[in-house]
Design a protein around this motif. Structure first.
Motif, short mmCIF file in Angstrom:
data_model
loop_
_atom_site.label_atom_id
_atom_site.label_comp_id
_atom_site.label_asym_id
_atom_site.label_seq_id
_atom_site.Cartn_x
_atom_site.Cartn_y
_atom_site.Cartn_z
N ARG A 44 0.72 -1.01 -0.12
CA ARG A 44 0.09 -0.08 -0.17
C ARG A 44 0.91 1.40 0.00
N PRO A 45 2.02 1.15 0.80
CA PRO A 45 2.72 2.53 0.72
C PRO A 45 3.35 3.08 -0.60
N CYS A 46 3.77 1.80 -1.38
CA CYS A 46 4.37 1.85 -2.44
C CYS A 46 3.46 2.56 -3.63
N LEU A 47 2.10 1.82 -3.24
CA LEU A 47 0.76 2.18 -4.56
C LEU A 47 0.55 3.66 -4.17
N VAL A 48 0.45 3.90 -2.91
CA VAL A 48 -0.05 5.47 -2.44
C VAL A 48 1.08 6.52 -3.04
N GLU A 49 2.39 5.95 -3.02
CA GLU A 49 3.39 6.95 -3.73
C GLU A 49 3.15 6.88 -5.20
N LEU A 50 2.82 5.77 -5.85
CA LEU A 50 2.72 5.54 -7.26
C LEU A 50 1.49 6.58 -7.61
#
Length: 149
Positions: free
Chosen positions: A117-123
């Motif tokens: 999720r943190p990676c997807l939020v950044e993307l």
């Protein structure tokens, strides 16, 4: 000489077949064999200077993950996908979002919450509209998984 979309389709088909063959080998010989003979070579290629090779590796990772199981996916494959989210090429980044979406049902919910999720939020905040679209789509998938559990 092949022109335009036909040539692109043929090249894509070859890359897709290569990724599927890697998956079939892993299925046939098992995760232990694949960990020894396939995964290291696949992960070595994730830093290839040519973006199409990196895209093929991301596709191979998405196909390998269900075969390899959650432990190897989390320890070996997922970190490489997360690293690829920093790629300069938007096509790589939106494919990272797609791969992360495919990993959500494979890994533990805590991995989704702490890593995916943190990676997807950044993307989802990327300047590129396609990267934002696919990241947002993957975040919605993770929300559905989290609500159903």
């Amino acid at each position: 000489m092949l022109k335009g979309s036909l040539a692109y389709f043929l090249v894509y088909s070859i890359r897709d077949a290569a990724a599927n063959n890697v998956k079939r080998l892993a299925e046939e010989f098992g995760p232990d064999w694949a960990m020894q003979h396939i995964v290291p070579q696949v992960l070595d290629m994730i830093n290839n200077p040519h973006y199409l090779h990196r895209m093929t590796i991301l596709h191979a990772i998405s196909l390998l993950a269900p075969v390899m199981g959650p432990e190897i996916t989390c320890s070996k494959l997922l970190p490489e996908v997360i690293n690829a989210s920093k790629d300069r090429v938007p096509n790589i980044k939106f494919n990272v979002a797609k791969v992360l979406q495919s990993l959500i049902p494979i890994v533990d919910q805590s991995v989704v919450e702490k890593t995916i999720r943190p990676c997807l939020v950044e993307l989802s905040e990327d300047p590129d509209v396609d990267v934002r679209f696919f990241a947002t789509q993957a975040l919605q998938s993770s929300d559905q998984v989290m609500m159903s559990s």
